[in-house]
Design a protein around this motif. Structure first.
Motif, PDB file in Angstrom:
ATOM      1  N   ALA A   1       0.832  -1.202   0.000  1.00 33.25           N
ATOM      2  CA  ALA A   1       0.000   0.000   0.000  1.00 33.25           C
ATOM      3  C   ALA A   1       0.868   1.254   0.000  1.00 33.25           C
ATOM      4  N   SER A   2       2.006   1.174   0.674  1.00 31.99           N
ATOM      5  CA  SER A   2       2.938   2.296   0.686  1.00 31.99           C
ATOM      6  C   SER A   2       3.485   2.562  -0.715  1.00 31.99           C
ATOM      7  N   ASP A   3       3.794   1.490  -1.452  1.00 32.06           N
ATOM      8  CA  ASP A   3       4.271   1.656  -2.830  1.00 32.06           C
ATOM      9  C   ASP A   3       3.254   2.429  -3.664  1.00 32.06           C
ATOM     10  N   ILE A   4       1.994   2.016  -3.579  1.00 37.70           N
ATOM     11  CA  ILE A   4       0.958   2.669  -4.380  1.00 37.70           C
ATOM     12  C   ILE A   4       0.801   4.127  -3.962  1.00 37.70           C
ATOM     13  N   HIS A   5       0.847   4.365  -2.661  1.00 42.04           N
ATOM     14  CA  HIS A   5       0.684   5.747  -2.179  1.00 42.04           C
ATOM     15  C   HIS A   5       1.858   6.622  -2.582  1.00 42.04           C
ATOM     16  N   HIS A   6       3.068   6.125  -2.356  1.00 48.44           N
ATOM     17  CA  HIS A   6       4.249   6.970  -2.572  1.00 48.44           C
ATOM     18  C   HIS A   6       4.693   7.031  -4.020  1.00 48.44           C
ATOM     19  N   MET A   7       4.143   6.175  -4.892  1.00 51.51           N
ATOM     20  CA  MET A   7       4.487   6.282  -6.307  1.00 51.51           C
ATOM     21  C   MET A   7       3.300   6.789  -7.115  1.00 51.51           C
ATOM     22  N   GLN A   8       2.287   5.964  -7.334  1.00 52.55           N
ATOM     23  CA  GLN A   8       1.193   6.365  -8.217  1.00 52.55           C
ATOM     24  C   GLN A   8       0.427   7.577  -7.690  1.00 52.55           C
ATOM     25  N   MET A   9       0.130   7.584  -6.368  1.00 51.04           N
ATOM     26  CA  MET A   9      -0.652   8.704  -5.847  1.00 51.04           C
ATOM     27  C   MET A   9       0.163   9.995  -5.847  1.00 51.04           C
ATOM     28  N   ARG A  10       1.450   9.892  -5.520  1.00 48.57           N
ATOM     29  CA  ARG A  10       2.296  11.099  -5.549  1.00 48.57           C
ATOM     30  C   ARG A  10       2.471  11.602  -6.980  1.00 48.57           C
TER      31      ARG A  10
ATOM     32  N   SER B   1       9.944  12.554 -12.033  1.00 50.82           N
ATOM     33  CA  SER B   1      10.024  11.121 -11.772  1.00 50.82           C
ATOM     34  C   SER B   1       9.809  10.857 -10.287  1.00 50.82           C
ATOM     35  N   VAL B   2       9.300   9.671 -10.003  1.00 51.51           N
ATOM     36  CA  VAL B   2       9.143   9.190  -8.637  1.00 51.51           C
ATOM     37  C   VAL B   2       9.892   7.866  -8.555  1.00 51.51           C
ATOM     38  N   ARG B   3      10.774   7.764  -7.586  1.00 50.38           N
ATOM     39  CA  ARG B   3      11.594   6.559  -7.462  1.00 50.38           C
ATOM     40  C   ARG B   3      11.512   6.035  -6.030  1.00 50.38           C
ATOM     41  N   LEU B   4      11.323   4.729  -5.920  1.00 55.63           N
ATOM     42  CA  LEU B   4      11.299   4.058  -4.622  1.00 55.63           C
ATOM     43  C   LEU B   4      12.613   3.340  -4.395  1.00 55.63           C
ATOM     44  N   GLN B   5      13.152   3.475  -3.194  1.00 52.37           N
ATOM     45  CA  GLN B   5      14.432   2.838  -2.894  1.00 52.37           C
ATOM     46  C   GLN B   5      14.288   1.337  -2.690  1.00 52.37           C
ATOM     47  N   ARG B   6      13.158   0.916  -2.143  1.00 50.62           N
ATOM     48  CA  ARG B   6      12.970  -0.520  -1.905  1.00 50.62           C
ATOM     49  C   ARG B   6      11.526  -0.897  -2.252  1.00 50.62           C
ATOM     50  N   PRO B   7      11.222  -0.968  -3.551  1.00 53.97           N
ATOM     51  CA  PRO B   7       9.847  -1.294  -3.943  1.00 53.97           C
ATOM     52  C   PRO B   7       9.503  -2.737  -3.593  1.00 53.97           C
ATOM     53  N   SER B   8       8.227  -2.974  -3.308  1.00 56.70           N
ATOM     54  CA  SER B   8       7.785  -4.320  -2.961  1.00 56.70           C
ATOM     55  C   SER B   8       6.821  -4.900  -3.974  1.00 56.70           C
ATOM     56  N   ILE B   9       6.125  -4.043  -4.738  1.00 59.34           N
ATOM     57  CA  ILE B   9       5.136  -4.584  -5.675  1.00 59.34           C
ATOM     58  C   ILE B   9       5.052  -3.797  -6.976  1.00 59.34           C
ATOM     59  N   VAL B  10       5.740  -2.675  -7.085  1.00 64.94           N
ATOM     60  CA  VAL B  10       5.739  -1.888  -8.311  1.00 64.94           C
ATOM     61  C   VAL B  10       7.172  -1.756  -8.810  1.00 64.94           C
ATOM     62  N   ASP B  11       7.310  -1.232 -10.040  1.00 65.49           N
ATOM     63  CA  ASP B  11       8.641  -0.970 -10.564  1.00 65.49           C
ATOM     64  C   ASP B  11       9.295   0.145  -9.756  1.00 65.49           C
ATOM     65  N   ALA B  12      10.609   0.213  -9.843  1.00 66.52           N
ATOM     66  CA  ALA B  12      11.346   1.135  -8.975  1.00 66.52           C
ATOM     67  C   ALA B  12      11.148   2.593  -9.352  1.00 66.52           C
ATOM     68  N   GLU B  13      10.821   2.880 -10.615  1.00 60.29           N
ATOM     69  CA  GLU B  13      10.741   4.275 -11.051  1.00 60.29           C
ATOM     70  C   GLU B  13       9.581   4.473 -12.014  1.00 60.29           C
TER      71      GLU B  13
END
Length: 684
Positions: A400-409, A498-510
Motif C-alpha cells: 500500500a505504501s508503494d501505491i501511495h508513494h508512487m502512483q498517488m504522488r 520522476s518518482v523513485r522508490l528505494q525498496r519497492p515491494s510490488i511496483v517498478d522502482a521508477e
C-alpha cells in the motif's frame, strides 16, 4: 450477545479484526493515508464511477467501451458507493468493508463445509485455517474481486454437494465472479452427469447460469466488440504473437508444477529476477505450514478414489476437478504467479478445507492418540497461520505504501502541473485516472480500445498505434515505468518528473512523467532518406506497408514467421536521424520470413523499396507470387542508422496487379541472419 452466540459467529469478529489489522498496517506504512496494495482496484473504481454516471464500460467519457474490469459483477457492487455520494479515497474504505463481508462469509462457509464432510472439529479448524491464511487475507482485502470469487467457489461447492435450494444464486455468482468460474460451472455439469449415471438434465438452477454466461458475452460484444474481458487479450498466453501450443503446454505445465511445489508443497519454489516480495514470496516458507499438503493429498485423493471405486460420485471428485483444473487454467496467464499468486488465491480455500478434514480423520483412525495428534496438528497449523497472517499484514502495508508513494504522488504532481485537456499515456491504468482529471490512454490495453494487441507485440507496435491516431487524440504526456517499454527519450519524450522508490515491494522502482513532442518527429510513412519518388524519373508510391503497424499489417494480410518453432520475434522501436530530422519507426527483427499482399498497376514494373537499419549483417531473398525477384545483402555497418534501399524489381508479367510478396531470411554458410524490417514501398 451470549457466549454461545459468540462462539457460533466468531467468523464475524475474526473478519473485523483482520480488516482492522490490515487497514492499520496500510495506514502505518503510508504515514496515515488510506491506500490499497495494488493499482488494479482503482481500475474497478473508475469503471464503477463511470457506470454510476451512466457511462457503462467507458473508462473515459466518450471513449469506446472496454472491458478492462475482469469481473463485471464486482464492478457493479462498487457502483452504489458513488450513488450515495462517496468518491475518491472514501471508496477505498467502502471496498475494505466489502472485503470484510466476503471474509466473514467465506469463513462461515468453511466451517459449514468442515462439519458437512467430517465433524465440528474439522469445521472449526477449516474456518481458522482460512481466517489465518495470510495471502487470502491480503487478496480479499486488496480491493479486488478475490473475496467475491472465493465466496462463490465455497458457496457453490456446498450447494452442489448438498443439492441445496440456493444453487441458482451460487452458480450465478460463480460464472459472473471471474472467467475461471465458467470453467468451474462446466466441470460442475460434468460432475452432475457422472453423479446421475451420465444422464444429463439441465434443470432450472443449472440453466440460469448458462444464460448469464451468454448474456454477459453478448453484452460485452455489443458494447465493446469483444466476447470477453480485455484481460484475456492482455494476459492470456494464446493471445500473444507467434503462439505455439506445444510451447504453451510446456509453460503451463511448468507453471502448474511450480505452483504445487512452491506454494502447496512448502518447497522453495521459483525465485524471479525482479526482487519484489509480491512475486518472490513463493520462495518463502510462510504460506502454508509443512505437512499440510500431505493431509490434503491423502484426504482428497483417498476420498476421490473411494468415490470412483464405489461409483458414488461426491464432493471429493468435484473438489479435485475444481482445484486441479481451476488452478491449471490460471497457469495459462503470462504472469500466473503475480502478486502473491492472486489468481490462485480463491482456490486456496479448497486446499485448506480438505487439509482440515484430513487432520480430523486422525480422530477416527487412532483412538485417543489420534485425537491428541489431531489437536496437536491443528494447533500447529493455526499457529503457523498466525505467522502467515503477520507476514502478509506487513507485506500489505509495504505494498500500500508503494501505491501511495508512487502512483498517488505522481498523480498529485500531474494534477498540479499538467494543464487540463492534455492526454496522458499510462501503463498502470488505475490510480492516475481515478484520482486524476486527464483523459488517459492505457498502453497495456485494459482500458483503451485496440491497444491490447499492440502491447502483446511490443513497443514498436505500441508507438505505431499512437502514431496512427489523429493528432488531436495522441497523448501529450507519458506517465510510465520506463523498464516496461523501449521508448526513446530525448527529443521526442522529454522527462518532466520522476518518482523513485528505494525498496519497492510490488511496483517498478521508477515511474517517469514525459512530455511528448510529436512535432519533432518525422512521419514514418514517407521515404525519408536520399532520393524521393519525385526525383526517381516520375515514379510514385502506389502501395506501402508499415511493418509493426497492426492495422496496416491486417490490411495487407501480413504474416511474419519465425524460423524455428518456439522462437520469439523481436518487436523494435528505433529513433534515428533522417533528412527531415528525427525519424521514429516501429519494426520487427524477422528470423523466418514475411508474407503480405499489395495491389499494383497491372501493366508496369514495380520497384520495391525497404526501410531497414544498419549495424547488423542482413541477408534476404524477395519473392513475388512464388518467383524470386531480388536478393539483398546488407553488411554489418559501423553504427546504427536508417537505410532505405531498392531491394527488388517486379515485372508486370509476374504480378498482373496482385502481388503476394515474401521476404525470406537467407542462410549462408550455415548461418541464418535475421533482418530488420520497418517499411516497404512499391513505386511505379
Amino acid at each position: 450477545m451470549n457466549i454461545q452466540s459468540m462462539r457460533e459467529n466468531w467468523h464475524i469478529g475474526s473478519a473485523l479484526v483482520s480488516v482492522c489489522l490490515y487497514g492499520a498496517s496500510g495506514l502505518y506504512y503510508t504515514g496515515g493515508h488510506f491506500s490499497l496494495p495494488l493499482d488494479d482496484p482503482f481500475i474497478y473504481f473508475q469503471y464503477a464511477r463511470q457506470a454510476a454516471s451512466g457511462y457503462v464500460l467507458q473508462y473515459n467519457t466518450g471513449d469506446a467501451p472496454t472491458a478492462g474490469a475482469t469481473s463485471l459483477l464486482y464492478m457493479l457492487l462498487l457502483v452504489p458507493a458513488f450513488w450515495i455520494g462517496l468518491d475518491g479515497i472514501q471508496v477505498v474504505v467502502y471496498s475494505l468493508l466489502w472485503g470484510g463481508v466476503f471474509l466473514a462469509l467465506c469463513t462461515r462457509e468453511m466451517r459449514l463445509l468442515g462439519r458437512l464432510f467430517a465433524d465440528p472439529f474439522a469445521g472449526e479448524l477449516a474456518g481458522l485455517l482460512f481466517a489465518l491464511c495470510g495471502p487470502l487475507l491480503w487478496g480479499i482485502l486488496s480491493g479486488m474481486e478475490i473475496g467475491l470469487f472465493s465466496f462463490a467457489i465455497l458457496f457453490s461447492f456446498r450447494q452442489l454437494v448438498t443439492d441445496g435450494r440456493w444453487k441458482v444464486v451460487a452458480l450465478s455468482l460463480l460464472v459472473l465472479g471471474r472467467p475461471e468460474g465458467v470453467l468451474l460451472y462446466g466441470l460442475a455439469l460434468l460432475w452432475k452427469g457422472l453423479k446421475s449415471g451420465m444422464q444429463w438434465r439441465l434443470d432450472g438452477p443449472l440453466l440460469v447460469p448458462l444464460l448469464l454466461i451468454a448474456g454477459q458475452a453478448v453484452l460485452y460484444r455489443v458494447l465493446t466488440g469483444d466476447w470477453g474481458s480485455a484481460g484475456m487479450a492482455v494476459k492470456w498466453l494464446p493471445s500473444g504473437p507467434h503462439f505455439s501450443w506445444p510451447e504453451a503446454v510446456r509453460e503451463i505445465l511448468f507453471n502448474f508444477t511450480e505452483f504445487i511445489k512452491g506454494m502447496l508443497g512448502g518447497s522453495l519454489g521459483a525465485q524471479t529476477s525482479v526482487n519484489l516480495h509480491a512475486y518472490d514470496s513463493n520462495a518463502r516458507r510462510v504460506i502454508f505450514a509443512p505437512l499440510m499438503f500431505l493431509f490434503f493429498a491423502f484426504e482428497l485423493a483417498g476420498r476421490t478414489a473411494t468415490e470412483c471405486k464405489e461409483r458414488a460420485v461426491g464432493g471429493g471428485l468435484l473438489a479435485a476437478l475444481w482445484l486441479s483444473l481451476g488452478v491449471l487454467s490460471t497457469c495459462t496467464l503470462v504472469e500466473y504467479d503475480a502478486h502473491f499468486n492472486r489468481y490462485q488465491q480463491p482456490f486456496f480455500s479448497l486446499f485448506l478445507l480438505f487439509t482440515a478434514i484430513g487432520v480430523a480423520r486422525l480422530r477416527t483412525l487412532g483412538g485417543q492418540g489420534g485425537a491428541a495428534a489431531a489437536r496437536g496438528l491443528g494447533v500447529f497449523f493455526v499457529l503457523w497461520g498466525g505467522l502467515s497472517t503477520s507476514y502478509f499484514a506487513i507485506a500489505y502495508g509495504e505494498n500500500a505504501s508503494d501505491i501511495h508513494h508512487m502512483q498517488m504522488r505522481m498523480g498529485e504532481f500531474i494534477g498540479q502541473n499538467v494543464p487540463s485537456g492534455e492526454r496522458l499515456a499510462i501503463n498502470d491504468a488505475g490510480v492516475l485516472r481515478y484520482f486524476g482529471q486527464h483523459r488517459t490512454i492505457d498502453l497495456v490495453g485494459l482500458t483503451s480500445k485496440g491497444m491490447a494487441k499492440a502491447w502483446r507485440n511490443g513497443s514498436g507496435s505500441i508507438y505505431e498505434a499512437l502514431e496512427r491516431m489523429p493528432e488531436s487524440a495522441r497523448p501529450t504526456y507519458f506517465a510510465v515505468f520506463p523498464n516496461w517499454f523501449n521508448f526513446p527519450s530525448g527529443e521526442f519524450l522529454r522527462p518532466v518528473h520522476s518518482v523513485r522508490l528505494q525498496r519497492p515491494s510490488i511496483v517498478d522502482a521508477e515511474q517517469v512523467l514525459y512530455r511528448a513532442d510529436w512535432q519533432r518527429v518525422s512521419t514514418s510513412a514517407t521515404i525519408a532518406l536520399g532520393d524521393k519518388p519525385a526525383s526517381m524519373g516520375g515514379l510514385e508510391v502506389v502501395a506501402q506497408l508499415d511493418v509493426a503497424d497492426l492495422q496496416d499489417e491486417e490490411a495487407h494480410a501480413y504474416v511474419s514467421t519465425v524460423r524455428v518453432v518456439g522462437e520469439k520475434e523481436t518487436n523494435l522501436l528505433l529513433a534515428l536521424g533522417a533528412d527531415d530530422g528525427l525519424l521514429i519507426d516501429g519494426g520487427r527483427m524477422v528470423t523466418g520470413k514475411e508474407r503480405f499482399s499489395v495491389r499494383l498497376r497491372p501493366d508496369r514494373n514495380a520497384y520495391m523499396h525497404m526501410r531497414t537499419a544498419t549495424g547488423v549483417a542482413q541477408q534476404l531473398v524477395v519473392f513475388c507470387n512464388g518467383k524470386q525477384v531480388g536478393r539483398v545483402q546488407f553488411p554489418r555497418g559501423p553504427g546504427r542508422a536508417w537505410l532505405e534501399q531498392r531491394i527488388a524489381v517486379i515485372p508486370p508479367e509476374l504480378h498482373r496487379g496482385e502481388a503476394l510478396i515474401e521476404v525470406v531470411t537467407e542462410e549462408v554458410g550455415g548461418v541464418v541472419r535475421p533482418f530488420l524490417s520497418f517499411h516497404y514501398w512499391f513505386l511505379q
